[in-house]
Motif scaffolding. Sequence first.
Motif, PDB file in Angstrom:
ATOM      1  N   ALA B  96      21.540  36.237  69.581  1.00 16.32           N
ATOM      2  CA  ALA B  96      22.438  36.542  70.839  1.00 16.32           C
ATOM      3  C   ALA B  96      23.819  37.281  70.225  1.00 16.32           C
ATOM      4  O   ALA B  96      24.390  38.171  70.931  1.00 16.32           O
ATOM      5  CB  ALA B  96      22.517  35.596  71.898  1.00 16.32           C
ATOM      6  N   GLY B 168      17.434  46.052  78.249  1.00 18.81           N
ATOM      7  CA  GLY B 168      17.100  45.622  77.070  1.00 18.81           C
ATOM      8  C   GLY B 168      18.138  46.472  75.923  1.00 18.81           C
ATOM      9  O   GLY B 168      19.017  47.258  76.175  1.00 18.81           O
ATOM     10  N   GLU B 280      25.833  41.764  80.836  1.00 18.46           N
ATOM     11  CA  GLU B 280      24.459  41.438  80.158  1.00 18.46           C
ATOM     12  C   GLU B 280      23.476  41.286  81.057  1.00 18.46           C
ATOM     13  O   GLU B 280      22.377  41.516  80.881  1.00 18.46           O
ATOM     14  CB  GLU B 280      24.585  40.423  79.121  1.00 18.46           C
ATOM     15  N   SER B 284      20.093  43.367  81.409  1.00 17.18           N
ATOM     16  CA  SER B 284      19.128  42.399  80.828  1.00 17.18           C
ATOM     17  C   SER B 284      19.161  42.578  79.099  1.00 17.18           C
ATOM     18  O   SER B 284      18.391  42.675  78.382  1.00 17.18           O
ATOM     19  CB  SER B 284      17.669  42.582  80.987  1.00 17.18           C
ATOM     20  N   PRO B 286      19.974  41.173  75.683  1.00 14.28           N
ATOM     21  CA  PRO B 286      19.818  39.775  75.208  1.00 14.28           C
ATOM     22  C   PRO B 286      20.977  39.277  74.086  1.00 14.28           C
ATOM     23  O   PRO B 286      20.732  38.918  73.192  1.00 14.28           O
ATOM     24  CB  PRO B 286      18.430  40.030  74.404  1.00 14.28           C
ATOM     25  N   THR B 290      23.844  36.514  78.737  1.00 16.18           N
ATOM     26  CA  THR B 290      22.505  36.075  79.299  1.00 16.18           C
ATOM     27  C   THR B 290      22.087  34.842  79.002  1.00 16.18           C
ATOM     28  O   THR B 290      21.700  34.084  79.940  1.00 16.18           O
ATOM     29  CB  THR B 290      21.455  37.310  78.864  1.00 16.18           C
TER      30      THR B 290
END
Lengths: 326, 336
Positions: B96, B168, B280, B284, B286, B290
């Motif tokens: 992350a 993403g 984030e 989404s 990563p 998130t």
Amino acid sequence: MAEKLIKVEDLKTQFTTKRGLVKAVDGISFEIKKGERVGLVGESGCGKSVTALSLMKLVPAAHNERVFGKIIFKGQDLVPMKDSQLKEIRGKQMSMIFQDPMTSLDPVFTIGSQIMEALGIHQGLKGKESKKRAIELLALVNIPSSEMVVDYYPHQLSGGMRQRAMIAMALSCEPELLIADEPTTALDVSIQAQIIKLVRELSANKGTALLWITHDLGIVAHLCEKIIVMYAGKLVEMADTMTLFENPMHPYTQALLRLAPKLERGKGRMPPIPGTVPNLIDMPPGCRFADRCPKCMDVCSQEPQWMEVEPGHWVSCFLYSKDGKN
Amino acid sequence: MGLGSYIIRRLLQMIPAVLGVTVIVFLLIHLIPGDPVAMMLAGEADPQAYDELRTRLGLDRPLLEQYLSYMANLARGDMGSSLHYGLPTTELLARAFPATLELTFLAMIIMVVFSIPLGVFAAMKRDTMADHGSMIVSMLMYSVPSFWLGIMAILFFAGVLGWLPAFGRASPTIDIQLVTGFLTIDAIIAGNFAAWVDAWKHILMPAVILAATGTAVNARLTRASMLEVLRQDYIKALLSKGVPMRTVLFKHAVRNALIPVVTFITIQFGQMLSGIVIIENVFSWPGMGTLVVTAVGSRDFQVVQSLVLVFALMRLSVNFLTDIAYSFIDPRIRYD
């Protein structure tokens, strides 16, 4: 008679503000000869600083300023010139020192680099050679250990030292005219005397003409050969220093001289000039000093002429005018 | 004082701040109202599991001992593990953290590269249409919440136009070796052009949205700062020396005007770290933002603890870098 260096003809500088048109300088004419030291005297807000900035074409652009008339410097009129042409004159042939040495140096560059900047632009000096010259210049204005000071930042110097550095910078390219806008006002009296002595010596040695702007008649009496008195955007009197002090003609000059403190006068309050300087917006027609003048006449509601009443002694007052009351 | 000793002094000053952060982060688990173990187990009332977790978390030991062992673990790089994912926290972070860093870096670059020239331009064109126009746009950007802007961007660029992916970091088909963890850089290292384009397509929208508020505010601040500097006597003095207007503006005025702007950029970085949690999630992405939301939702307290620590350290590092940057821009700071 010495050659003339700069001739100002009917110079007007105006700003547009929200409250109206400010005629800060309203049609003034004078000359400075090569090597001549001239004092421009007047009270706060009379337009003397704007005159200085106008001569260098540096009037703040924020207020839509406009400069009219002619500023003939060495045969060329500066008024229509563009910045690209002016930069050949600014700093090289004509330079300026300012009122507050605390704010007139860029705080994030060293003293040396600020002097070297002008040397690079006007004389093409670079690197070591340029630095050597900067050190010499600092020594010339009596800054001790100039080879160290050259690497100092402005905040590491006192006010007097900064003003010396400013002078070194202004004189770095040996200009023919130095304009000094109250450069000693922010300094204490002993430093003031040193700075005046320094400028006087440098001006005499290099033959640099000087336009010294001040509200202090005492300073110009010591320093200058000729004095111009300004009031509310206009010139009221111009003469060589001796004549002006011995035979002031304009009632305003007379009042100013009465106000200069003298030891022999002894006790008692000084008589102030009654009234205040008129507003530079919506200026009434006629003589601008009329409201405060003890010798005001009916004719003073008309515009007095700027004329030479004796050789070299100019005045703008109906008391001396042939078509006036006299 | 030289630059070297200034850096050392600032580094030493960071030590108490870092220790303070660890104490607060450590206490986090104790600040949770109620019994953290019960909350983490949520519903599973097995007393054996309860005791096991309590012992594993060390909550049965004295507070000071807990802190010291927490610090000892931290020094070994052990940040505990996630109940939710069943993985060591460090492993989650390793995935992350680069994702968040890449996004934040790009957003910071976008902010600096756009806001400062925009502010300088507006100041130079003061009171013209160009000035008022750009300032109105920046006021709008500042007023609009970034999550809304994010959703609108997705609808438009991903939905209507279909130019950019909606969420993403990379398309599922992309497979490259991770070196730096920054996909835009790793794709170059791998020599994979398709992956590089893919990474940029993914990062562009969230980075721009993340940078939007800061860019807007910073442009206005740069403009104000620039106008303030242009009023100074030294500007007139420089022109009176014959320095060309262009040099006066770009060498002298901009450098002086940047002093307050640099302070603001630091503050803006702090804001970005909180903004990233929202951005984030909208995209989404990563990253840590998130992860922190998932961890809070699943009461994965050790992960939350570690993430807060990393966020705080990021902030401290940026403050440190800002101070160093200051000493380059403004000599008065280093020599005081």
